[in-house]
Design a protein around this motif. Structure first.
Motif, short mmCIF file in Angstrom:
data_model
loop_
_atom_site.label_atom_id
_atom_site.label_comp_id
_atom_site.label_asym_id
_atom_site.label_seq_id
_atom_site.Cartn_x
_atom_site.Cartn_y
_atom_site.Cartn_z
N MET A 22 -7.33 26.70 56.24
CA MET A 22 -6.04 27.40 55.95
C MET A 22 -6.12 29.01 55.57
SD MET A 22 -3.59 24.80 54.57
CE MET A 22 -3.39 24.96 52.84
N ALA A 23 -7.45 29.51 55.62
CA ALA A 23 -7.41 30.94 55.61
C ALA A 23 -6.28 31.57 56.49
CB ALA A 23 -8.84 31.39 55.61
N ASN A 24 -6.14 32.85 56.30
CA ASN A 24 -5.17 33.51 57.09
C ASN A 24 -3.86 33.12 57.45
OD1 ASN A 24 -7.77 35.22 57.57
ND2 ASN A 24 -8.39 33.79 59.25
N ARG A 25 -3.46 32.24 56.55
CA ARG A 25 -2.16 31.56 56.66
C ARG A 25 -1.14 32.95 56.64
NH1 ARG A 25 0.60 27.04 53.82
NH2 ARG A 25 -1.18 26.74 52.79
N GLY A 26 -0.22 32.73 57.82
CA GLY A 26 0.74 33.77 57.82
C GLY A 26 0.30 34.86 58.59
N GLN B 28 -5.56 19.41 61.70
CA GLN B 28 -6.54 20.57 61.17
C GLN B 28 -7.58 19.99 60.52
OE1 GLN B 28 -3.80 23.54 59.73
NE2 GLN B 28 -4.38 24.87 61.50
N GLY B 29 -8.64 20.62 60.50
CA GLY B 29 -9.67 20.21 59.74
C GLY B 29 -10.84 19.48 60.66
N GLU B 30 -11.78 18.72 59.84
CA GLU B 30 -12.90 17.89 60.39
C GLU B 30 -12.61 16.66 60.82
OE1 GLU B 30 -16.77 19.59 60.02
OE2 GLU B 30 -17.34 17.57 58.97
N CYS C 56 -10.86 21.37 63.89
CA CYS C 56 -9.83 21.95 64.62
C CYS C 56 -9.13 23.08 63.63
CB CYS C 56 -8.83 20.93 64.95
SG CYS C 56 -7.34 21.42 65.74
N TYR C 57 -9.00 24.21 64.43
CA TYR C 57 -8.27 25.24 63.49
C TYR C 57 -6.84 25.73 64.28
CZ TYR C 57 -12.72 26.26 61.27
OH TYR C 57 -13.71 26.19 60.44
N GLY D 52 -3.86 36.83 62.66
CA GLY D 52 -5.59 37.40 63.12
C GLY D 52 -6.29 35.92 63.32
N GLY D 53 -5.95 34.79 62.57
CA GLY D 53 -6.67 33.41 62.72
C GLY D 53 -6.82 33.10 63.97
N LYS D 54 -8.09 32.81 64.47
CA LYS D 54 -8.58 32.49 65.80
C LYS D 54 -8.03 31.03 66.02
CE LYS D 54 -12.61 35.32 66.33
NZ LYS D 54 -13.92 34.61 66.30
N ASN D 55 -7.51 30.64 67.05
CA ASN D 55 -7.10 29.55 67.40
C ASN D 55 -8.60 28.96 68.05
OD1 ASN D 55 -4.51 29.48 66.47
ND2 ASN D 55 -3.73 30.19 68.64
N GLU D 56 -9.14 28.18 67.45
CA GLU D 56 -10.30 27.60 67.97
C GLU D 56 -10.41 25.95 67.73
OE1 GLU D 56 -13.88 30.76 67.52
OE2 GLU D 56 -13.06 29.96 65.55
N ILE D 57 -11.19 25.59 68.64
CA ILE D 57 -11.40 23.84 68.44
C ILE D 57 -12.87 23.75 68.94
CG2 ILE D 57 -10.58 23.01 70.97
CD1 ILE D 57 -9.39 20.74 69.05
N PHE D 58 -13.42 22.97 67.95
CA PHE D 58 -14.95 22.75 68.28
C PHE D 58 -15.01 21.28 68.30
CE2 PHE D 58 -14.90 26.66 65.58
CZ PHE D 58 -15.78 27.26 66.05
N VAL D 59 -15.72 20.87 69.54
CA VAL D 59 -15.87 19.30 69.68
C VAL D 59 -17.45 19.35 69.56
CG1 VAL D 59 -15.82 17.38 71.06
CG2 VAL D 59 -13.91 19.26 71.01
N ASP D 60 -17.95 18.80 68.69
CA ASP D 60 -19.42 18.43 68.41
C ASP D 60 -19.95 16.99 69.01
OD1 ASP D 60 -19.42 21.00 67.59
OD2 ASP D 60 -19.42 20.50 65.48
#
Lengths: 442, 737
Positions: free
Chosen positions: A174-178, A275-277, A217-218, A181-189
């Protein structure tokens, strides 16, 4: 029902203490800490009882995460709850360590307040919780030498442009809320843990793989994600698809939210990641490894004239030539009382040392490319060496990481997000195999 | 934080919090509040700041509000008067348009653990139960339980109970589960929430909507439901079938427990459920979380005790990992011992052999003991391994091996010859007393087959002065006498020396006496000594006992998925629950008796209750005194009668009739006048003191005062007791006047 939840450092400092039911005072913490420290060995049993209180704890990130209860609750529930608490803490604070817990204690109190009421678990879903959590996470400082050691984790050195830096997945959700700049990223491991026992004659005694697909997921709003797995994936022993080289798992289970309507025909899993893992799929393979074991070890132990023990090791890495193992460490038990190790290793970046406390030689290889082989010769002085002492050169244990490699061969064919994310969304797929326990008998 | 004493920290924080400059700067103010919470967590007493924190609660900043509430909940019980100041703000928040604020305020208000709180939270809770936001309803439902716990002596509010039963149909699944939890607590004394057929079916139907935590809990509640007939049972089970394969361990375990308990009369169903849950159970044993792994292993071990064949094929899953902590390795070894069979024995032994040279001596010894256990069935293979280990000549290994040998010889006489051959020459590497004892026992028992037995014994006798352990000395005496009976020529001399030393110089009385005993016994002649010292050399039937037969599943089904299986020692069972549910059976008889008594005494109409008191087992004066001193007064009431009853004897007789035993009373004219009574009722023991204290005549209106102590607590019983006592006294005073 849970009476109290507290988090302690290994030194016994209180980081978080929340009393849900007022059944016992703060003394409970001290009672717990005393019984933990009174036990010998580093790893105390999971459940401890003091007077009429049961303490259940897990250790993660160097901290004790403890729940206490007066009823004989389900151990699975409480352990899973504590694990979930650590996972949420990691999601919200970025990393899991004493420092991040200290910095974000207000946030963790807030989390606990929403997760548990009067000792009863209310909700632990990141999606629901994020509506209630108001405190912003304080991430740790931007640069540290410590982070550098992780850079190679997913093979950042080979394909610079295509690989996310390893720190990317360790930031709070939840950093960068508002801010935009928060990157829209998704990691699938795809993460696999390999447990193997190889007999002294090279025969595989046991080979188990525990695997999981983990999504981090971000993306703030993602309605559905389609993950395509290998089309030839077969499940269970009886079912066979394709010819020969099919990928097979014995058992698999999915997260509750996963939709499987296209799984049977196309091997596509659909999920709306929150969001989150979260772990969306878990699978196991027992006793039937589809690929050759990643490492082979050939040893010969000789007794020199006098008290000298000679240990020849030949280690071969049977990975495909493009991949490599990293952070390989090999621990060879040696007879008790061994002193003065002299070593011959084939390259300067390797290290070996004698650890008298563990009566073992630890051989470390930072990077080990597939298809190659390494030789090592260790000479040791062992006072009072007898032929029976050779028996003490026991099973060799190995630890390693195999980035970009799965032992089952499970692959993600594609990853589609709907609706298509505007602009900057980035999708990462990462593979890694860890050694859970890799034992080679001598 | 600098190392300040508590007082200084508190002073500094107080100064900062009341500083108007800081108060006007939102972030700085919040930072100071965070520091207060941090100090609170560290265990400092910051309750002195309560006033300042109450001020801070009046804010729109939700983060700050949450922090302040956390503080207030912790210290409300210490500062009840100040906490009342905060209640206004909280009540105002309960009517906030934002459901989150409403819920937050209500939850925290209910968390104030102080006695007078009920009157303030009663109304907001009732409103909250009807709130349109499910978040608030969830909070309100649990609030009912909190309210009950604040005043445990109060009457149960039937309207709230009905309301909660109604809310079981709430569309929000969490509200539903919270209702179950709240009812369970409120109705604790009546055996908890009632799961009848409609509720059970309702719960089963909604199981799919619940998250996994709630599922696990609802399944536990369903344990209480007894299906009518087999059809219903099997319908229920087939509905739950899928949950046995849940990837979520708590759900799987709760379902399995339900299967095992519900299907208690159907062993085949139980076996099938265990079979189905085998995969998930094994998966938890390989879970990434070590603690979960441990929990899984403990449960697997329990299943194995009933169904040894269950996991035999999967023995490799229980091989110890290289980096696993010791407590998991120990469990895994125990499991390996239990699932060993003809097919896997070779590989299991090979694996265990690897652990015997582990760095940790405890682990190595456990591995050796495990091989010994397997040796009871597969002695040949195990003896080979154990004999090989002696070659290592390491103290802890040799000691463990010799101890294992001793146990093996005792249980499996066929291994004697091999063992006797093997132990020769291992005495040098034995240092600890357990190992020495085991060796001495072997020498004494089987000295005939160990060629160097007398020499080993002699070296022990020569080193007697340096031997510290008296247990070893005792064992040495026994062994020497036994060996003397077997090989008199070689042993006579050393036995003499040993006895001489022990009788003349030994300071340990045990050893001295044992030596004297041996000496006198030998004086009685060889035959007598032989009869005393040479018992059986082995006891193979013990093997049957220790090879424990399969436990029936039903003996542990109720323990499944509880902390008990993970080694938590049993807490004194929650007595109130069990006692309350056990009670009705034998209280009906008491009812009848009491009613008969009522008639005799011609008690007025309003006294017509059904008190279930009984005399029960008589209580001695000492026991009464002990209980009286241990317990605290649960109830005190002025009965409103002036002066002690006219004749104490008649009081005693009357009380006896209503099943109240009089233990002691003062003479009639004494002041203060006292009487001690006791009775059993509703599963509790009630102790009472009647006191007439004239000396405090200033407030003479109190009259006769009764103080009650109880074990265990039960409100209902107290009320019944007081009303019975009151009617008896009424009758007596009427008669007297």
């Amino acid at each position: 029902m849970i009476s109290q939840v507290f988090i302690l450092t290994s030194k016994g400092d209180h980081l978080i203490f929340k009393d849900f039911r007022g059944e016992a005072g703060v003394d409970a913490i001290n009672a717990f800490y005393e019984s933990v420290t009174a036990l010998s060995g580093d790893q105390p049993p999971v459940v401890m009882t003091h007077k009429d209180m049961h303490f259940i704890h897990v250790r993660q990130g160097g901290l004790y995460w403890v729940a206490s209860t007066k009823t004989s609750a389900s151990p699975f529930t409480i352990i899973e709850f504590l694990n979930r608490l650590t996972a949420l803490t990691k999601d919200y604070c970025g990393t899991l360590c004493e420092k991040s817990v200290r910095a974000n204690f207000a946030l963790i109190y807030e989390l606990l307040d929403e997760m548990v009421d009067y000792g009863y678990i209310q909700t632990t879903s990141t999606d629901i919780l994020k509506n209630f959590i108001q405190t912003e996470a304080e991430s740790s400082k931007p640069f540290s030498l410590f982070d550098l050691s992780n850079v190679g984790l997913f093979g950042a050195d080979t394909q610079q442009s295509k690989v996310a830096p390893s720190a990317a997945a360790t930031r709070p959700i939840m950093a960068n809320r508002g801010e935009q700049g928060g990157k829209n990223e998704i990691f699938v491991d795809v993460i696999e843990r390999l447990a193997m026992v190889i007999g002294s004659n090279g025969i595989i005694m046991k080979a188990d793989i525990e695997g999981e697909i983990r999504v981090k997921c971000y993306l703030p709003n993602c309605s559905e994600m389609r993950i395509g797995l290998n089309e030839g994936l077969s499940i269970g022993k009886s079912q066979l698809r394709g010819y020969g080289s099919a990928v097979r798992v014995d058992e698999c289970s999915f997260h509750q939210a996963v939709k499987l309507d296209e799984f049977d025909t196309y091997r596509i899993i659909k999920v709306c990641p929150s969001q989150g893992e979260q772990v969306i799929m878990q699978y196991q393979v027992c006793d039937d490894l589809p690929c050759p074991p990643p490492f082979r070890l050939f040893t010969s132990v000789e007794r020199d004239s006098g008290n000298r023990l000679l240990l020849y090791l030949k280690l071969r890495c049977d990975l495909p030539p493009k991949s490599a193992a990293i952070n390989v460490s090999i621990s060879v038990p040696v007879p008790k009382g061994a002193i003065s190790l002299s070593q011959e290793l084939s390259s300067p970046d390797q290290r070996a040392e004698l650890q008298p406390k563990n009566k073992a030689v630890l051989w470390e290889i930072p990077r080990f490319p597939g298809g190659s082989q390494l030789l090592a010769l260790f000479k040791m002085e062992v006072p009072g060496l007898s032929s029976a002492s050779l028996l003490e050169v026991g099973p060799v244990g190995m630890c390693f990481e195999l980035p970009k490699h799965t032992c089952t061969g499970l692959q993600i064919r594609f990853l589609r997000l709907t609706p298509t994310q505007p602009g900057s969304s980035q999708r990462w797929v990462r593979y890694v195999t860890h050694s859970d326990s890799y034992t080679i008998r001598v | 934080m600098p190392y300040l004493s508590t007082e200084e920290t508190v002073k500094e924080l107080k100064r900062a919090l009341s500083n108007p400059n800081i108060q006007s700067d939102r972030l700085r103010y919040r930072n100071y509040i965070m520091r207060v919470i941090r100090s609170m967590t560290q265990g400092l007493d910051v309750s002195a700041l309560f006033m300042d924190m109450v001020k801070a609660s009046a804010t729109v900043d939700i983060v700050q509000k949450k922090l302040v509430y956390l503080y207030m909940c912790t210290y409300a019980s210490l500062k009840p008067d100040l906490a009342l100041l905060a209640i206004n703000t909280l009540r105002k928040d309960c009517a906030d348009p934002n459901p989150m604020v409403r819920g937050l305020a209500l939850r925290n208000m209910c968390n104030f653990r102080m006695p007078g709180m009920t009157e303030y939270i009663h109304q907001p809770i009732l409103t909250g139960l009807k709130d349109k936001a499910s978040y608030v309803r969830r909070v309100a439902v649990l609030g009912c339980a909190k309210m009950q716990s604040l005043q445990p002596n109060a009457e149960i509010d039937a309207t709230i109970v009905n309301e909660l039963y109604g809310l079981l149909r709430d569309p929000d699944p969490v509200v539903m589960v919270n209702c179950l939890r709240a009812l369970e607590e409120i109705l604790k004394h009546e055996g908890g929430v009632v799961i009848n057929k409609p509720i059970a079916h309702h719960l089963l139907n909604r199981l799919k909507e619940l998250d996994s935590w709630a599922q696990g809990e609802v399944l536990t509640f369903l344990l209480r439901y007894k299906p009518r007939g087999e059809d219903e049972l099997f319908d229920m089970l087939s509905l739950l079938d899928g949950l046995l394969h849940s990837s979520h361990a708590p759900v799987m375990a709760a379902t399995l427990r339900l299967f095992l308990q519900l299907a208690a009369p159907h062993p085949a169903v139980q076996a099938d459920a265990l079979e189905q849950a085998r995969g998930p159970l094994l998966a938890t044993c390989g879970s990434q979380s070590r603690e979960l792994r441990f929990a899984g292993l403990c449960h697997v071990q329990q299943v194995l005790r009933s169904q040894p064949a269950q996991f035999g094929v999967h023995y490799k899953r229980f091989f110890c990992g290289y980096s696993e902590p010791a407590y998991i390795k120990f469990r895994k070894m125990e499991i390996l011992v239990e699932l060993v069979n003809d097919e896997n024995v070779g590989l299991v032994l090979e694996e265990l052999r690897g652990y015997c040279t582990d760095v940790s001596p405890e682990l190595a010894q456990a591995a050796i003991a495990a091989i010994g256990r397997i040796g009871r069935t597969y002695s040949e293979k195990c003896l080979d391994i154990l004999t090989g280990l002696l070659g290592l000549k390491q103290e802890h290994i040799t000691s463990a091996v010799v101890q294992t040998f001793r146990d093996l010889v005792w249980l499996c006489p066929q291994s004697t010859a091999t063992v006797c051959q093997a132990v020769e020459g291992c005495e040098e590497s034995l240092q600890d007393s357990e190992g020495k004892q085991a060796l001495l026992w072997l020498l004494g028992m089987h000295g005939g087959q160990i060629s160097n037995a007398p020499y080993v014994l002699e070296s022990h006798i020569d080193g007697l002065k340096t031997e510290m352990s008296s247990v070893v000395k005792l064992e040495l005496l026994t062994a020497a006498v036994r060996l003397f009976l077997l090989r008199p020529a070689e042993t006579q001399d050393m036995l003499g020396r040993l006895l001489h030393y022990c009788i003349e110089e030994e300071s340990d009385m045990n050893v001295h006496d044992r030596a004297l005993f041996c000496y006198r016994l030998l004086e009685c002649g060889l035959e007598e000594t032989r009869r005393v010292f040479q018992g059986p050399k082995s006891d193979p039937c013990m093997g049957v006992l220790t090879g424990c037969p399969q436990e029936p599943i039903n003996s542990w089904a109720s323990k499944f998925n509880t902390l008990w299986l993970l080694g938590a020692s049993e807490v004194v069972p929650a007595s109130s629950d069990t006692a309350a549910s056990d009670q009705p059976a034998h209280s009906s008889q008491g009812d009848a008796l009491a009613e008969a008594v009522d008639e005799q005494l011609s008690i007025p109409e309003e006294g017509q209750q059904s008190p279930d008191l009984s005399l029960g087992a008589p209580l001695s004066h000492e026991a009464f005194e002990r209980h009286w001193l241990e317990l605290c007064v649960t109830h005190r009431e002025a009965l409103g009668f002036q002066g002690p009853p006219s004749a104490s004897e008649s009081l005693q007789a009357a009380l006896q009739l209503v099943k109240i035993q009089t233990l002691a009373f003062s003479r009639e004219s004494t002041t203060p006048w006292k009487a001690y009574l006791y009775t059993h009722g509703s599963g509790t023991l009630i102790l009472a003191e009647l006191l007439q204290d004239e000396s405090e005549a200033g407030n003479s209106s109190t009259g006769l005062v009764v103080s009650l102590k109880q074990l265990p607590e039960n409100k209902m019983a107290i009320q019944e007791f007081v009303s019975v006592l009151r009617t008896v006294l009424q009758t007596l005073t009427k008669d007297g006047s």
